[in-house]
Design a protein around this motif. Structure first.
Motif, PDB file in Angstrom:
ATOM      1  N   ALA A 346       0.837  -1.209   0.000  1.00  0.00           N
ATOM      2  CA  ALA A 346       0.000   0.000   0.000  1.00  0.00           C
ATOM      3  C   ALA A 346       0.870   1.256   0.000  1.00  0.00           C
ATOM      4  N   ILE A 347       1.945   1.252   0.799  1.00  0.00           N
ATOM      5  CA  ILE A 347       2.867   2.400   0.863  1.00  0.00           C
ATOM      6  C   ILE A 347       3.558   2.591  -0.489  1.00  0.00           C
ATOM      7  N   ILE A 348       4.004   1.483  -1.104  1.00  0.00           N
ATOM      8  CA  ILE A 348       4.676   1.551  -2.415  1.00  0.00           C
ATOM      9  C   ILE A 348       3.722   2.115  -3.476  1.00  0.00           C
ATOM     10  N   TYR A 349       2.478   1.648  -3.442  1.00  0.00           N
ATOM     11  CA  TYR A 349       1.493   2.121  -4.430  1.00  0.00           C
ATOM     12  C   TYR A 349       1.177   3.606  -4.220  1.00  0.00           C
ATOM     13  N   ASP A 350       1.094   4.035  -2.968  1.00  0.00           N
ATOM     14  CA  ASP A 350       0.854   5.455  -2.676  1.00  0.00           C
ATOM     15  C   ASP A 350       2.032   6.315  -3.144  1.00  0.00           C
ATOM     16  N   PHE A 351       3.245   5.777  -3.018  1.00  0.00           N
ATOM     17  CA  PHE A 351       4.435   6.488  -3.504  1.00  0.00           C
ATOM     18  C   PHE A 351       4.356   6.670  -5.024  1.00  0.00           C
ATOM     19  N   TYR A 352       3.894   5.618  -5.698  1.00  0.00           N
ATOM     20  CA  TYR A 352       3.703   5.680  -7.158  1.00  0.00           C
ATOM     21  C   TYR A 352       2.635   6.723  -7.513  1.00  0.00           C
ATOM     22  N   LEU A 353       1.544   6.770  -6.742  1.00  0.00           N
ATOM     23  CA  LEU A 353       0.481   7.758  -6.990  1.00  0.00           C
ATOM     24  C   LEU A 353       1.010   9.181  -6.817  1.00  0.00           C
ATOM     25  N   ARG A 354       1.849   9.384  -5.799  1.00  0.00           N
ATOM     26  CA  ARG A 354       2.438  10.711  -5.579  1.00  0.00           C
ATOM     27  C   ARG A 354       3.333  11.115  -6.756  1.00  0.00           C
ATOM     28  N   LEU A 355       4.150  10.161  -7.226  1.00  0.00           N
ATOM     29  CA  LEU A 355       5.052  10.440  -8.347  1.00  0.00           C
ATOM     30  C   LEU A 355       4.286  10.818  -9.612  1.00  0.00           C
ATOM     31  N   THR A 356       3.096  10.239  -9.772  1.00  0.00           N
ATOM     32  CA  THR A 356       2.293  10.511 -10.969  1.00  0.00           C
ATOM     33  C   THR A 356       1.290  11.651 -10.751  1.00  0.00           C
ATOM     34  N   GLY A 357       1.457  12.372  -9.622  1.00  0.00           N
ATOM     35  CA  GLY A 357       0.642  13.558  -9.376  1.00  0.00           C
ATOM     36  C   GLY A 357      -0.766  13.276  -8.901  1.00  0.00           C
ATOM     37  N   ARG A 358      -0.996  12.067  -8.399  1.00  0.00           N
ATOM     38  CA  ARG A 358      -2.328  11.725  -7.897  1.00  0.00           C
ATOM     39  C   ARG A 358      -2.336  11.633  -6.379  1.00  0.00           C
ATOM     40  N   LYS A 359      -3.548  11.686  -5.813  1.00  0.00           N
ATOM     41  CA  LYS A 359      -3.690  11.687  -4.358  1.00  0.00           C
ATOM     42  C   LYS A 359      -3.498  10.275  -3.799  1.00  0.00           C
ATOM     43  N   PRO A 360      -2.591  10.090  -2.829  1.00  0.00           N
ATOM     44  CA  PRO A 360      -2.411   8.754  -2.229  1.00  0.00           C
ATOM     45  C   PRO A 360      -3.642   8.350  -1.424  1.00  0.00           C
TER      46      PRO A 360
END
Length: 500
Positions: A346-360
Motif C-alpha cells: 500500500a505504501i509503495i502504491y501510494d508512492f507511485y500515486l504521488r510520483l504521478t501527481g495523484r492523491k495517495p
C-alpha cells in the motif's frame, strides 16, 4: 395459495431500519408476494438536500425493486415515509404522523440498529436499547397491532458456547444502563464500558442482549417474537476487498464454522414468524435462531477456497493484486504479514500515486480494512451451537406452498453456488462491471501472477546472494548444488548420445 402472503394482504406495516440492507430486502419481499398490502410505513431520518419522497424514489429505483414494479406498479403509492430520528425522544415524529401510526399499524418489524462493533456505548445503547423501549411504548398504544417482530442477532450471547432459544439476563438492568447514559460523561462511560460488556467482544453484542431484555420486560400484552440471525449475507464484509487482492492474510481458525445466512433466508423466516405470531398468538416471547451451522456447516477454510475459486471464475477488473486468502492463528505471524503483504504494498502504491501527481489513498484504505478485520477476529476464530427447536417447529407449521415461497431451510443451500452468485452480484450491481470484460480481467490476473512469481524469485536470489557473500557454509552448499546439476545434465546428455 400462500397463507403467509394472504395474511399480509390489506395490512398496514411499520418497518424500522427500512433504508438499511435487510430492511430493503424485507420490503421488496412483502411487495412482491403481497402486492395487495395496504401500506408500508418506513421511518426515514431527515437528510440535508433530500426530501423524504426523493429518498423513497432512490430506494425504489435500485435494481432490487425491478420485479416489484412488475407485480405492483403502484408501489410508490404504498410506501409512506415518516420523518423520524431514533436518536431523539419519541423519534421526533410529528403529532399527525404519530397519530396515523398509532391508529392504523397492524405489524411492526423492528430492524433498526447500529451494527458498528466499535460504536461508543452511549450511541449503541440509544439505538439498540432505548429506541427499542420507545418503540414498544408506541406499540402498546396501537389498538390494531397484531405482531411485533424484533430483529436481534445470534451473537447477542456470544460469550456462551451453546445458546438456547431463551433470553439470557445481563448483570445490570437495562433501565439502569439507559438512565446512566443520560448523565454520565463520555470519559466515565469509556472507563466502565469494559466492565459492563464483560466477556462479550464489543458494545454491539452487549446492547443487542440488553435490547432483548427490554423486549421481554416491556412486552405487556403485545404479541412479540425475536429473530436472531447470524452473519447476514451482505453484512458479511463485501468480498471485493479480497477480490481486488487487498486482503491476503487473516487471523482466523480455518476449522471454525463460518455461520453465514443469506439475507433472503432471514427475510423469509421474519415474514413467517410475523404470520405465526399474529395468527397463533403464543403465550410467551418466542425466539427463532436463523443460523446455518447446525444444518449446513461450512468452515472458514473451505469458504475461503470457494471464494477464491469464484474470483478465478468471475474476476474483478483492475485488481490491485492476485486474490489470495491465508489463515493463521499466530499473532506474530499476522503482524508480519500485515507489514509485508498489506501495508508495504500500500505504501509503495501510494508512492507511485504521488510520483504521478495523484492523491495517495491506498494506505488509508488498507488501515481501515485491517481495523475492520481485527474487529471480526473474535467471530472468525470461534464456533457456536444454537438450538433451533422453534425454527424447526415453524417450518413444520407451513404449508408446502409457504415452504416454497418463504423458504428458510438452509439444508437446501449450496455454498459454492451461493458464493458464485454473490461474487457475480457484487461485480454487476455494486462495482457496476461489464460481464464482457471477464476475459480481459483474467488476463490481468495472469499478469499479476507472473509479476508475483518474478518478484518472489528475484527476492530469493538477492537473499541467497547476500547469504553466499557472508557464509562459507552457504557457498559450499551452492557449489555442491551447481556441481550436482552440471553432472546430472552431463549424464542425461551422454545417455541420449548413446541411444542415438
Amino acid at each position: 395459495m400462500s397463507m403467509i402472503a394472504a395474511f399480509y394482504g390489506g395490512k398496514s406495516i411499520l418497518i424500522t431500519g427500512a433504508t438499511g440492507f435487510l430492511g430493503k430486502v424485507l420490503m421488496e419481499k412483502l411487495f412482491r408476494t403481497s402486492p395487495d398490502l395496504k401500506v408500508i410505513y418506513i421511518l426515514v431520518r431527515p437528510k440535508a438536500g433530500q426530501t423524504l419522497q426523493q429518498r423513497v424514489f432512490q430506494i425504489l429505483n435500485s435494481k432490487l425493486f425491478e420485479k416489484v414494479k412488475e407485480v405492483c406498479p403502484n408501489v410508490h403509492e404504498k410506501i409512506r415515509a415518516i420523518s423520524a430520528d431514533l436518536n431523539q425522544s419519541d423519534f421526533a415524529i410529528s403529532k399527525e404522523d404519530m397519530q396515523e401510526l398509532l391508529s392504523y399499524t397492524n405489524i411492526i418489524f423492528h430492524c433498526a440498529a447500529t451494527v458498528r462493533f466499535d460504536d461508543h456505548l452511549r450511541h449503541a445503547v440509544q439505538l439498540n436499547v432505548t429506541a427499542t423501549q420507545q418503540l414498544l411504548l408506541m406499540a402498546s398504544q396501537m389498538p390494531k397491532l397484531e405482531a411485533f417482530i424484533h430483529i436481534s442477532t445470534a451473537f447477542s450471547n456470544c460469550n456462551l458456547k451453546h445458546i438456547d432459544e431463551v433470553i439470557y439476563p445481563c448483570p445490570v438492568e437495562p433501565k439502569k444502563i439507559i438512565d446512566s447514559m443520560e448523565w454520565l460523561d463520555d470519559a466515565i462511560i469509556d472507563e466502565i464500558t469494559p466492565k459492563l460488556i464483560g466477556d462479550r467482544p464489543n458494545t454491539y453484542t452487549y446492547t443487542k442482549a440488553l435490547g432483548e431484555m427490554v423486549v421481554q420486560q416491556e412486552s405487556g400484552n403485545i404479541n412479540i417474537a425475536i429473530i436472531r440471525p447470524s452473519i447476514v449475507g451482505a453484512t458479511w464484509q463485501e468480498p471485493f476487498p479480497a477480490g481486488k487482492g487487498f486482503l491476503r492474510c487473516v487471523r482466523a481458525t480455518p476449522m471454525a464454522v463460518a455461520d453465514l445466512i443469506p439475507a433472503d433466508t432471514v427475510v423469509n423466516l421474519t415474514l413467517a414468524v410475523g404470520w405465526y405470531t399474529a395468527v397463533h398468538r403464543p403465550k410467551s416471547v418466542l425466539i427463532y435462531h436463523c443460523t446455518s451451522g447446525n444444518f449446513n456447516p461450512c468452515n472458514w477454510g473451505k469458504m475461503a477456497l470457494q471464494v477464491l475459486a469464484a474470483f478465478e471464475k468471475i474476476p474483478f477488473e483492475r485488481a490491485f493484486r492476485r486474490p489470495n486468502a491465508d489463515f493463521t492463528t499466530n499473532s506474530i505471524t499476522i503482524q508480519y504479514w500485515n507489514a509485508v503483504s498489506h501495508r508495504a504494498p500500500a505504501i509503495i502504491y501510494d508512492f507511485y500515486l504521488r510520483l504521478t501527481g495523484r492523491k495517495p489513498r491506498m494506505t488509508k484504505l488498507m488501515n481501515r480494512l485491517l481495523r475492520t478485520v481485527s474487529m471480526l477476529e473474535y467471530f472468525i476464530n470461534r464456533s457456536w451451537e444454537w438450538s433451533t427447536d422453534n425454527t424447526e417447529m415453524l417450518m413444520s407449521e407451513l404449508s408446502p406452498e409457504d415452504q416454497r415461497v418463504f423458504n428458510f431451510d438452509v439444508r437446501q443451500l449450496n455454498w459454492l453456488e451461493y458464493i458464485e452468485n454473490y461474487v457475480l452480484g457484487v461485480k454487476k450491481y455494486l462495482l457496476k462491471e461489464d460481464m464482457a470484460g471477464i476475459p480481459k480481467a483474467k488476463q490481468h490476473l495472469k499478469r499479476l501472477r507472473n509479476i508475483h512469481y518474478l518478484f518472489n524469485t528475484a527476492l530469493f536470489l538477492i537473499a541467497w546472494r547476500l547469504l553466499i557473500a557472508r557464509s562459507q557454509v552457504a557457498r559450499n552448499v551452492w557449489f555442491f548444488i551447481v556441481s550436482f546439476c552440471y553432472k546430472l545434465l552431463s549424464y542425461f546428455r551422454a545417455s541420449s548420445t548413446l541411444k542415438v
